[in-house]
Design an enzyme around this catalytic site. Structure first.
Site, mmCIF file in Angstrom:
data_model
loop_
_atom_site.group_PDB
_atom_site.id
_atom_site.type_symbol
_atom_site.label_atom_id
_atom_site.label_comp_id
_atom_site.label_asym_id
_atom_site.label_seq_id
_atom_site.Cartn_x
_atom_site.Cartn_y
_atom_site.Cartn_z
ATOM 1 N N HIS A 40 0.805 -1.223 -0.004
ATOM 2 C CA HIS A 40 0.057 0.050 0.131
ATOM 3 C C HIS A 40 0.915 1.191 -0.071
ATOM 4 O O HIS A 40 0.652 2.263 -0.584
ATOM 5 C CB HIS A 40 -0.925 -0.054 1.130
ATOM 6 C CG HIS A 40 -1.815 -0.848 1.453
ATOM 7 N ND1 HIS A 40 -1.569 -1.978 2.167
ATOM 8 C CD2 HIS A 40 -3.114 -1.313 0.544
ATOM 9 C CE1 HIS A 40 -2.748 -2.828 2.284
ATOM 10 N NE2 HIS A 40 -3.538 -2.391 1.266
ATOM 11 N N SER A 189 -2.523 -7.906 2.764
ATOM 12 C CA SER A 189 -3.144 -7.799 4.245
ATOM 13 C C SER A 189 -3.649 -9.132 4.956
ATOM 14 O O SER A 189 -3.600 -9.207 6.113
ATOM 15 C CB SER A 189 -4.392 -7.041 4.315
ATOM 16 O OG SER A 189 -4.138 -5.698 3.762
#
Ligand code: PAF
Length: 285
Positions: A40, A189
């Protein structure tokens, strides 16, 4: 260093966007569901490079989960996420709640045909409708000129690119390279859901894909390479290989050989966690 401005309502976001647009500034958005990792942050870095204003969004979108348990287990780490963004001095972390995104009576679904029938779309019914719907809303809410997505979710990248094009949404979708751990595992994630023990064989997925890409570059047949790769992944401790496909980059159609720009894409289950990965394959002359 002061904290990242957190905006929780559409009204606050709209006010900021209006000011930035009036000043002629280029707005970039990095849509996320939080649990931010280096993947990210590489998108944030790219956004900062190409835009005057950067909004990171954090919304665990219930519409893209076809499994309630998966939604419940999805990591939620807003405080840590906000802290990770401080060094980047982003202009806003937009954290809407369910009511902001899907107010009572919400009745619209954005659906991209074709591209979503295969790969993850075939195994997660409704997933890409949920993604396309929330991303459409995030593009419109942020008024972003550019939106940054990781190639790690290659099918998602194709879907949101097509959606923006088909709906004339003037947001340029920018794909950014997958960021990997030192051992090759694609950052995600979901990796947080793996125990230390389950994490050990995780890089085998990428290793097996890389071997197939190398075999294809030597002119070997995809079928045999795929069979060997799947066997290796299962032997390492994965419980299921959901798909392991060679597909065309543009329309995701199945290929037997990389005779046009192609990508290897795979999804496999390890200790109850679904891992996905993809790599480019050089086109054969
Ligand atoms: O890739 C993700 O994290 C999500 O699918 C996205 C693009 C933020 C939409 O919820």
């Amino acid at each position: 260093m002061s904290g990242v401005p957190i905006l929780r309502s559409r009204a606050e976001l709209r006010g900021a966007v209006r000011r930035w647009k009036a000043a002629g500034e280029v707005i970039g958005v990095v849509p996320t569901m939080g649990a931010l990792h280096q993947g990210h942050l590489s998108l944030v870095r790219a956004a900062k490079k190409h835009c005057d204003r950067v909004v990171v969004t954090l919304f665990v979108n219930p519409k893209q989960f076809n499994n309630p348990e998966d939604l419940e287990n999805y990591p939620r780490t807003e405080v840590e996420d906000a802290a990770k963004l401080v060094p980047f001095a982003v202009d806003a972390l937009y954290v809407p709640d369910g009511e902001q995104m899907y107010p009572a009576g919400f009745a619209t679904t954005v659906s991209v045909e074709g591209l979503t029938d295969v790969l993850c779309g075939a195994h997660r019914p409704g997933h890409f409708d949920g993604v396309a719907t929330v991303v459409t809303k995030l593009f419109l809410q942020t008024g972003a000129d550019k939106a940054f997505f990781g190639e790690k979710d290659f099918q998602q990248l194709q879907v949101v690119t097509r959606m923006a094009r088909d709906l004339d949404i003037p947001t340029e979708v920018v794909g950014c390279p997958t960021i990997r751990e030192e051992d090759g595992l694609a950052m995600s994630s979901r990796n947080l859901l793996l125990s230390d023990r389950a994490r050990i064989p995780a890089p085998v997925l990428h290793e097996a894909m890389q071997d197939v890409a190398d075999g294809l570059a030597r002119g070997e047949a995809f079928d045999a390479l795929k069979t060997a790769a799947e066997a290796r992944i299962l032997a390492a401790g994965f419980t299921e290989v959901e798909y392991f496909d060679l597909r065309a980059c543009d329309d995701l159609s199945l290929l037997d050989a990389p005779d046009r720009p192609a990508r290897l894409l795979a999804a496999a289950w390890l200790a109850g966690v679904r891992l996905i990965d993809n790599i480019g394959v050089p086109a054969r002359g």
